[in-house]
Design an enzyme around this catalytic site. Structure first.
Site, PDB file in Angstrom:
ATOM      1  N   GLU A 144      12.792 -31.872 -22.560  1.00 17.02           N
ATOM      2  CA  GLU A 144      11.414 -31.807 -23.066  1.00 17.02           C
ATOM      3  C   GLU A 144      11.408 -32.741 -24.257  1.00 17.02           C
ATOM      4  O   GLU A 144      11.596 -32.321 -25.384  1.00 17.02           O
ATOM      5  CB  GLU A 144      11.068 -30.372 -23.435  1.00 17.02           C
ATOM      6  CG  GLU A 144       9.584 -30.085 -23.452  1.00 17.02           C
ATOM      7  CD  GLU A 144       8.898 -30.473 -24.747  1.00 17.02           C
ATOM      8  OE1 GLU A 144       8.916 -31.687 -25.081  1.00 17.02           O
ATOM      9  OE2 GLU A 144       8.343 -29.590 -25.388  1.00 17.02           O
ATOM     10  N   GLU A 153       8.716 -40.359 -28.306  1.00 17.53           N
ATOM     11  CA  GLU A 153       9.923 -39.764 -28.899  1.00 17.53           C
ATOM     12  C   GLU A 153      11.196 -40.298 -28.248  1.00 17.53           C
ATOM     13  O   GLU A 153      12.275 -39.714 -28.401  1.00 17.53           O
ATOM     14  CB  GLU A 153       9.847 -38.234 -28.805  1.00 17.53           C
ATOM     15  CG  GLU A 153       8.961 -37.657 -29.895  1.00 17.53           C
ATOM     16  CD  GLU A 153       8.704 -36.166 -29.784  1.00 17.53           C
ATOM     17  OE1 GLU A 153       9.405 -35.486 -29.011  1.00 17.53           O
ATOM     18  OE2 GLU A 153       7.768 -35.702 -30.445  1.00 17.53           O
TER      19      GLU A 153
HETATM   20  N1  SAH Z   1      13.973 -28.022 -25.446  1.00 18.46           N
HETATM   21  C1  SAH Z   1      13.300 -27.303 -26.499  1.00 18.46           C
HETATM   22  C2  SAH Z   1      12.972 -28.170 -27.695  1.00 18.46           C
HETATM   23  C3  SAH Z   1      12.186 -29.418 -27.389  1.00 18.46           C
HETATM   24  S1  SAH Z   1      11.831 -30.379 -28.831  1.00 18.46           S
HETATM   25  C4  SAH Z   1      12.066 -26.636 -25.934  1.00 18.46           C
HETATM   26  O1  SAH Z   1      11.596 -27.090 -24.899  1.00 18.46           O
HETATM   27  O2  SAH Z   1      11.533 -25.686 -26.519  1.00 18.46           O
HETATM   28  C5  SAH Z   1      12.857 -31.774 -28.590  1.00 18.46           C
HETATM   29  C6  SAH Z   1      14.213 -31.663 -29.263  1.00 18.46           C
HETATM   30  O3  SAH Z   1      15.013 -32.701 -28.762  1.00 18.46           O
HETATM   31  C7  SAH Z   1      14.219 -31.817 -30.752  1.00 18.46           C
HETATM   32  O4  SAH Z   1      14.898 -30.723 -31.304  1.00 18.46           O
HETATM   33  C8  SAH Z   1      14.968 -33.128 -31.024  1.00 18.46           C
HETATM   34  O5  SAH Z   1      15.768 -33.046 -32.187  1.00 18.46           O
HETATM   35  C9  SAH Z   1      15.839 -33.253 -29.783  1.00 18.46           C
HETATM   36  N2  SAH Z   1      16.196 -34.595 -29.290  1.00 18.46           N
HETATM   37  C10 SAH Z   1      15.342 -35.593 -29.001  1.00 18.46           C
HETATM   38  N3  SAH Z   1      15.988 -36.624 -28.410  1.00 18.46           N
HETATM   39  C11 SAH Z   1      17.282 -36.263 -28.314  1.00 18.46           C
HETATM   40  C12 SAH Z   1      18.443 -36.901 -27.780  1.00 18.46           C
HETATM   41  N4  SAH Z   1      18.357 -38.089 -27.198  1.00 18.46           N
HETATM   42  N5  SAH Z   1      19.608 -36.255 -27.876  1.00 18.46           N
HETATM   43  C13 SAH Z   1      19.694 -35.026 -28.437  1.00 18.46           C
HETATM   44  N6  SAH Z   1      18.620 -34.371 -28.952  1.00 18.46           N
HETATM   45  C14 SAH Z   1      17.432 -34.970 -28.879  1.00 18.46           C
END
Ligand code: SAH
Length: 689
Positions: A144, A153
């Site tokens: 996500e 993002e």
């Molecule tokens: N999966 C959770 C949170 C989604 S928010 C849910 O669905 O509720 C997205 C998260 O991904 C954030 O905490 C951000 O720090 C992390 N993130 C984004 N890109 C990333 C990457 N390439 N590797 C590791 N973490 C990542």
């Protein structure tokens, strides 16, 4: 470890760098994060769960072990869903250390520690192999990583890397696919967030028209998306020129390419008009069949289905580089260009295929006029707000005389030009250190041939000298006030500090416009916005209270619970108290040495949950002429609030109510204590329910 944080100092109007301990940054990040909003997004959570269930089942049906890679696990939610759905093992990757720590705790608390391994790394650093972070490649990829624009993002490079190094060929992906939709519209309201319209001034010697510089007229703007709660935009504010069409799709179960590219669609206008804006949103299919869909479509697209409110995903407004007249039925070509992280659009009238191909460059637009770099959409809207301009005109007419020597202190303001046309003898425009804004000011003055009428003083108020003013005293000091560095409503009180700094240059009978400002407050119940700061507790059966505690802890960090800026026209609420003016700032006098404080209470006049207090400024320009940057009116018995659409208001969320959402014994009044610290220009507040 120490980190440096840039913050505007409201007493100097400048960005200053503060050394902060390393925790400061991450507490800010967590306190203002979107995690709570995501956890409250029932529609998203349910559909992810269904999609994950289906993917795990498909893998199991093939007789394989289900090995999940969850990139950006946050609270660990999607990994816990996968483990509950029968996955054999999950690798939960999270780059943000405090979140990875929280995920470990949450996974443990929910009893999944033997099924889920939290890896605190960016996914591109994750290693695979017997001694690696992952024993083997995964066959289910769950993520996500989307923002309102889908790719902002970094979802594309992350997927590209994951397919290359972390997952098996032919893996299952949840979501399986994303599709971006577009619709062409004409909208004076939205276009006014991107271009300056001419301003008409009724002067004594006839009507004058203030024009914007030609660079601005022809400027293609910046490739940054304007995200918006489109569901709050009434249909009377725009004209639909095309059907909704699919711009492009991304299949996440196959290798993804992040390199810059473009997509083209033919559109057949359903009405003649001026194509100005591309509205866009996306949906994600959680499984290949397309039966589990999570959509951001606005109200007019799916009028029958109830839409889920969310703030972490909204809709996009893209301004076309220039407005393009279109005719009904006469095809046009819309091109979406993208790089790894952003999108921008171009429109062309249909010509021969080869001509179009040759013509469409994919390079991103570059703002030539500076305005799109300096001003946000609200500032454009504010400068185009005719009602507001009329208030300033009326007030200026009241105070200006033919011998007025006028100094204007405000960023990128039209006031100097207005003052000149209304007959001020001499107009000076004080400019601070912002280079771009200086260029803007020059351009404006030049575009209206006023170089010899309006003098731009390149000096900070403290360093203003009599020479700058040609040895004259200022008889009228004006400001909107507006400063690009302001985040919260009271940061524009920098005008007061500037007024104090130039005190020695003011004539004894100086008129200061505005003469004063007052801080106003109302207690509100939000229809939805409360979700972004409200604890979640249990999410889809998983205990995420650790996250709630973490947010609470960050909000209380150094007990610095603060108000936060929100454009409330996008977030419906009703007033539970009458609005009340609580502090006045007298610009006719310098800023005092002592703090200004006030205490009192607001009686609750309507039933509802007091989610928070909203604060804003009103400026008193002249006798009986005021402009409000907040509440415009309360428009019904129910207390529906109408907010100034060009300003952000300050919202202070009450934590006690958030914790006691079900409290039946509602308070009848809210007590407040507000203190304006004249040394720092900040406001501290405390409430008791
Ligand atoms: N999966 C959770 C949170 C989604 S928010 C849910 O669905 O509720 C997205 C998260 O991904 C954030 O905490 C951000 O720090 C992390 N993130 C984004 N890109 C990333 C990457 N390439 N590797 C590791 N973490 C990542």
């Amino acid at each position: 470890m120490k980190t440096f944080c840039g913050r505007a100092n409201p007493t100097t109007g400048a960005i200053e760098w503060f050394e902060e301990d390393e925790n400061y940054d991450y507490h800010q990040e967590i306190a203002r994060s979107r995690y709570a909003d995501m956890l409250h997004d029932k529609d998203r959570n349910m559909k992810y769960y269904q999609g994950i269930h289906a993917a795990v089942s498909r893998v199991k049906e093939r007789g394989e072990k289900a090995i999940v890679l969850d990139i950006g696990t946050g609270t660990g939610l999607l990994s816990m869903m996968a483990a509950s759905a029968g996955a054999d093992f999950c690798y939960a990757v999270e780059v943000f250390k405090p979140m990875a720590d929280a995920a470990v705790k949450i996974v443990e608390k929910n009893g999944f520690h033997d099924k889920i391994k939290v890896i605190n790394k960016h996914s591109t650093e994750v290693t695979v192999g017997p001694a690696g972070d992952m024993q083997c490649r995964a066959n289910i990829l769950v993520t996500e990583l989307f923002d309102t624009e889908l790719i902002g993002e970094g979802a594309l490079p992350t997927y590209e890397h994951a397919h290359r190094y972390l997952v098996e060929e032919g893996c299952e992906a949840v979501p399986h696919r994303a599709t971006v939709y577009v619709q062409l519209v004409e909208s004076r309201r939205m276009w006014s967030w991107n271009k300056l319209f001419p301003v008409h001034v009724e002067a004594e010697d006839g009507e004058k028209i203030i024009v914007s510089p030609s660079e601005m007229e022809n400027c293609p703007g910046v490739p940054s998306v304007c995200d918006i709660q489109l569901n709050q935009l009434p249909s009377s504010d725009f004209t639909i020129l095309s059907d909704v069409v699919t711009m492009f799709s991304v299949d996440f179960s196959k290798p993804v390419r992040s390199a810059s590219t473009s997509y083209r669609v033919q559109l057949e206008p359903v009405k003649p008009g001026k194509a100005q804006i591309v509205l866009s949103w996306w949906d994600i299919d959680m499984d290949p069949s397309g039966r589990i869909k999570c959509t951001m479509a606005p109200y007019w697209v799916n009028p029958t289905s109830a839409s889920q409110w969310r703030d972490h995903w909204m809709q996009c407004v893209y301004f076309l580089p220039k407005e393009e007249p279109v005719l009904q039925g006469q095809q046009v070509t819309l091109t979406a260009c993208r790089d790894e992280y952003s999108l921008w659009y171009k429109l062309q009238r249909a010509r021969r295929e080869e001509e179009n191909k040759a013509d469409v460059g994919v390079e991103s637009p570059v703002c030539r006029c500076q305005a799109h770099l300096l001003w946000n959409r609200a500032r454009f809207g504010q400068l185009n707000d005719q009602h507001r301009t009329r208030q300033y005109l009326k007030a200026l007419m009241e105070v200006l005389k033919t011998d007025s020597v006028c100094l204007c202190v405000s960023d990128g303001s039209l006031l100097p030009v207005l003052a000149h046309y209304l007959g001020a003898k001499q107009v000076h425009l004080e400019k601070r250190r912002l280079r771009g804004d200086l260029i803007n000011a020059y351009k404006y003055v030049k575009a209206n041939n006023l170089e010899d009428k309006i003098k731009i003083i390149e000096a900070h108020p403290e360093s203003l000298t009599s020479a700058h003013l040609e040895d004259q005293k200022i008889s009228v000091l004006v400001g909107e006030p507006f400063f690009t560095t302001s985040l919260l409503p009271w940061h524009n009180l920098y005008f007061w500090y500037a007024r104090t700094a130039v005190s020695s240059h003011l004539s004894s009978n100086v008129t200061v416009l505005p003469q004063s400002a007052s801080l106003h407050m109302v207690i509100v119940e939000f229809q939805d916005l409360w979700r972004i700061r409200s604890p979640c507790g249990i999410c889809e059966g998983f205990d995420v209270q650790t996250m709630d505690d973490m947010i609470k802890n960050s909000l209380n960090f150094r007990e610095s619970k603060e108000a936060e800026p929100h454009p409330l026209w996008e977030y419906p609420c009703k007033s539970l108290s009458d609005p009340q003016g609580i502090l006045t700032f007298d610009f006719t006098k310098p800023v005092p040495q002592y703090c200004l404080s006030t205490e009192g209470s607001l009686n609750l006049v309507r039933k509802g949950t007091s989610h928070g207090a909203v604060l804003w400024m009103e400026y008193h320009l002249a006798a009986d002429i005021s402009v409000s940057t907040g509440l415009m009116k309360i428009s019904s018995e129910k207390g529906t609030c109408d907010w100034n659409p060009h300003c952000k208001q300050a919202v202070y969320f009450f934590s006690s109510v958030m914790e006691l959402e079900t409290l039946s014994d509602l308070p009848s009044a809210v007590k407040y204590a507000i203190k304006f610290d004249t040394k720092t220009g900040e406001i501290a507040m405390d409430f008791k329910l």
